[in-house]
Enzyme design. Structure first.
Site, PDB file in Angstrom:
ATOM      1  N   CYS A 146      -7.571  77.825  21.684  1.00 10.37           N
ATOM      2  CA  CYS A 146      -7.237  78.644  22.860  1.00 10.37           C
ATOM      3  C   CYS A 146      -5.957  79.451  22.649  1.00 10.37           C
ATOM      4  CB  CYS A 146      -7.120  77.763  24.106  1.00 10.37           C
ATOM      5  SG  CYS A 146      -8.721  77.140  24.658  1.00 10.37           S
ATOM      6  N   HIS A 147      -4.842  78.762  22.330  1.00  8.94           N
ATOM      7  CA  HIS A 147      -3.579  79.486  22.214  1.00  8.94           C
ATOM      8  C   HIS A 147      -2.803  79.114  20.963  1.00  8.94           C
ATOM      9  CE1 HIS A 147      -4.712  79.216  26.487  1.00  8.94           C
ATOM     10  NE2 HIS A 147      -4.483  80.516  26.440  1.00  8.94           N
ATOM     11  N   GLY A 148      -3.479  78.521  19.979  1.00  9.70           N
ATOM     12  CA  GLY A 148      -2.891  78.336  18.659  1.00  9.70           C
ATOM     13  C   GLY A 148      -1.878  77.214  18.514  1.00  9.70           C
ATOM     14  N   PRO A 161       2.358  76.902  21.473  1.00  8.75           N
ATOM     15  CA  PRO A 161       2.947  76.808  22.812  1.00  8.75           C
ATOM     16  C   PRO A 161       2.918  75.413  23.460  1.00  8.75           C
ATOM     17  CG  PRO A 161       0.774  77.779  22.948  1.00  8.75           C
ATOM     18  CD  PRO A 161       1.042  77.559  21.490  1.00  8.75           C
TER      19      PRO A 161
END
Lengths: 182, 444
Positions: A146-148, A161
């Site tokens: 999703c956001h690494g 994150p």
């Protein structure tokens, strides 16, 4: 009011502000308590019901998970990763115990004593809840699509994150290869 | 009575809002300052009670819909899930189930009050018709809600009521069957039926709420009727709705909720049927099928007629009588306080309807008055429940179709007072001390 007959000349016709105010405050307070008491069941009914809570613990045989692979089991509606780690993966995790990390934790604190080869974590990214992919990312642990966010072979957050390491569920070994989660 | 608003916006915000959306003005004019006859008795509190009932049913119903599954394989178990597992689910379901009975109890009081005091007469016919529409919607909603638990009574209730429409096969062959097949979405009451009943059971209460809005609007144009049945003539005949009737309605609502709570907490299954604790079985009907108590008078009329089509027409006709009432009653006098003959026919009508309800709960061949014994079987014979139902049903229809139209022409009514205040105060409204009622909100 002048022409109103006064049955009792000592009576102040409800004009006594303290008496009138007391009745108002008492009535409103009673109604308020009643409203809150009535509202609570209608709020609480949305909490997990008895049968949902009854499914809160599961037992799993993990004998068939080969080293270097993971088993994903569903627990409380979420995935739990049961990872059978290779000696190399354990060594890599222990080596980084004192590296600069966002949520520092020793590898030994994330497994049961004598069972270092079994890493059991909740498979939900601590960023916004996606399920990280096995064996990808810079540290060979997990990589969240999703956001690494990047997790290492101990499930600790190393890049990206997410604020925290992958969470550990309550679990215990009930036999050499049997585990009770929850 | 409506139209002359007394609202004066006080703050800057109120003035700003008042020229854009006068919602505070509307609330104040309809629920606070609204001039209401000063002689309303407790029979007039059922309107407020019914509003509370509707809110309770919608709130508990929306909650139940969060946990209920409208599927013939899972519906029964999902209700058990609500009763056993959902936090406070047992209480919320019992409030909803008993709430339906409380709703009908209140609506029957409300309807009978209107019938006794002539509240359906000019200029309140539209108000009355809207009330009849609400009652019809309530019956549809109550019936479909009773089907949802998918027990034996639910299932066979749905079977019997939907099969009423098959009676139209006698008018045009095939039409009745086509209607029932369409209602069921199949060849019997099944999953498709349950699903659509759930959808409509969710929808109809909001339609009721809409018609209630019209009902209140139609009430606020002519204003309330009152126990004397004489229209408001001057300001002395009225008091502001708040605090007089907010307090009176509030007290009545609390008393009503005591009764409601007694059922919910001490006798929650008193108005249910044990057979509905058995999951629906399309292959076997329970031995004694009865509808909920609030449908029993109509059920008795259905069974009183030996012909299928005319039985169904009789049942619907009994409800149609209510719609026609404003034009069947020919008397100029509204309140039955001044109609010495009509009031006794009215009390007899109430007794007949209760009697029909009693008959609806009995088996048709039960003997009410035994007259001798059957020579062969030795069982008592005589005046049966069906015969009693027929007698009472004839009176029910005669009340609307013969008695009320004729009484208006022949009845010698008592002198009707000049205005609302006359029967209350010896010297009439003018003698009333103006200070007492004119500024009750002074210390509000």
């Amino acid at each position: 009011m002048a022409e109103t007959a006064k049955a009792n000349p000592h009576e102040t016709e409800g004009d006594d502000p303290s008496r009138r105010d007391f009745i108002h405050i008492a009535a409103l307070a009673t109604a308020g308590v009643g409203a809150v008491a009535t509202a609570w069941p209608f709020i609480d009914q949305m909490n997990p019901s008895g049968d949902t809570l009854a499914l809160a613990s599961i037992e799993q045989d993990i004998a068939k998970v080969p080293a270097g692979q993971q088993l994903v089991v569903k627990w409380r509606g979420k995935p739990v990763f049961v990872r059978h780690r290779t000696p190399a993966e354990i060594a890599a995790a222990v080596k980084d115990d004192h590296a600069d990390m966002r949520d520092p934790a020793a590898d030994a604190s994330r497994t049961k004593a004598g069972k270092q080869e079994w890493l059991i974590v909740i498979g939900v990214c601590t960023h916004l809840g996606c399920v990280p992919n096995f064996g990808t990312g810079d540290y060979g642990g997990w990589f969240c699509p999703c956001h690494g966010s990047v997790y290492d072979t101990s499930g600790r957050i190393r890049k990206g994150p997410a604020p925290l390491n992958l969470q550990l569920p309550d679990y215990e070994f009930t036999g050499p290869t049997k585990v009770k989660i929850g | 009575m409506s139209g002359h608003s007394t609202y004066e916006p006080k703050t800057g915000f109120e003035r700003w809002l008042d020229v854009r959306l006068p919602i505070i003005r509307m609330a104040k004019d309809t629920a606070i300052d609204f001039p209401t006859p000063k002689n309303l008795n407790y029979w007039w509190t059922f309107g407020g009670i019914l509003a509370v009932c509707l809110v309770i049913q919608i709130v508990t119903g929306v909650v139940l819909a969060m946990h209920y599954v409208a599927n013939s394989a899972m519906a029964f178990n999902s209700v058990e899930h609500i009763m056993r597992d959902v936090n406070h689910g047992w209480m919320i379901r019992y409030i909803h189930a008993n709430g339906a009975s409380m709703f009908f109890l209140a609506v029957y009081m409300h309807i009978l009050r209107g019938m006794y005091y002539g509240s359906y007469k000019a200029p309140r016919e539209v108000l009355w018709l809207l009330g009849c529409v609400i009652y019809l919607l309530m019956m549809a909603t109550g019936f479909m809600g009773y089907v949802l638990p998918w027990g034996q009574m639910s299932y066979y209730g749905a079977v019997v009521i939907t099969n009423l429409f098959s009676a139209f096969d006698k008018v045009i062959p095939g039409v009745g069957t086509a209607i029932t097949t369409w209602l069921w979405g199949g060849f019997a009451v099944d999953n498709a039926t349950l699903n659509r009943f759930f959808s409509l059971h969710f929808l109809l209460p909001f339609m009721i709420a809409g018609v209630v809005g019209l009902h209140i609007w139609a009430l606020h144009v002519p204003g309330n009727n009152n126990p004397v049945g004489v229209e408001v003539k001057s300001k002395e005949d009225t008091v502001p709705f708040h605090p007089y009737y907010t307090v009176k309605d509030g007290f009545a609502i609390l008393v009503f909720l005591l009764l409601f709570s007694w059922f919910v907490f001490f006798a929650p299954e008193a108005m249910g049927h044990a057979d509905n604790q058995v999951p629906a079985n399309p292959l076997a009907t329970p031995t004694h099928i009865v509808p909920e108590w609030y449908f029993l008078p109509f059920y008795a009329i259905l069974r009183a007629v030996p012909d299928k089509l005319f039985g169904v027409l009789g049942m619907f006709g009994a409800i149609a009588m209510l719609f026609a009432l404003p034009w069947l009653d020919t008397s100029k006098v509204k309140s039955m306080r001044y109609r010495p003959t009509a009031r006794w026919f009215f009390f007899l009508f109430v007794a007949a309807t209760i009697g029909l309800g009693w008959c609806g709960g009995k088996l048709p061949d039960d003997v009410v008055l035994p007259v001798g014994r059957d020579a062969v079987t030795g069982e008592a014979t005589g005046f049966t429940v069906v015969m009693l139902s027929q007698t009472l049903a004839i009176y029910y229809f005669a009340y609307f179709l013969v008695i009320l139209p004729a009484l208006g022409l022949f009845e010698k009514t008592l002198p009707v007072p000049e205005n609302i205040s006359t029967p209350v105060l010896p010297k009439g409204g003018a003698a009333m001390p103006s200070g007492a009622a004119a500024s009750p909100e002074k210390k509000g």
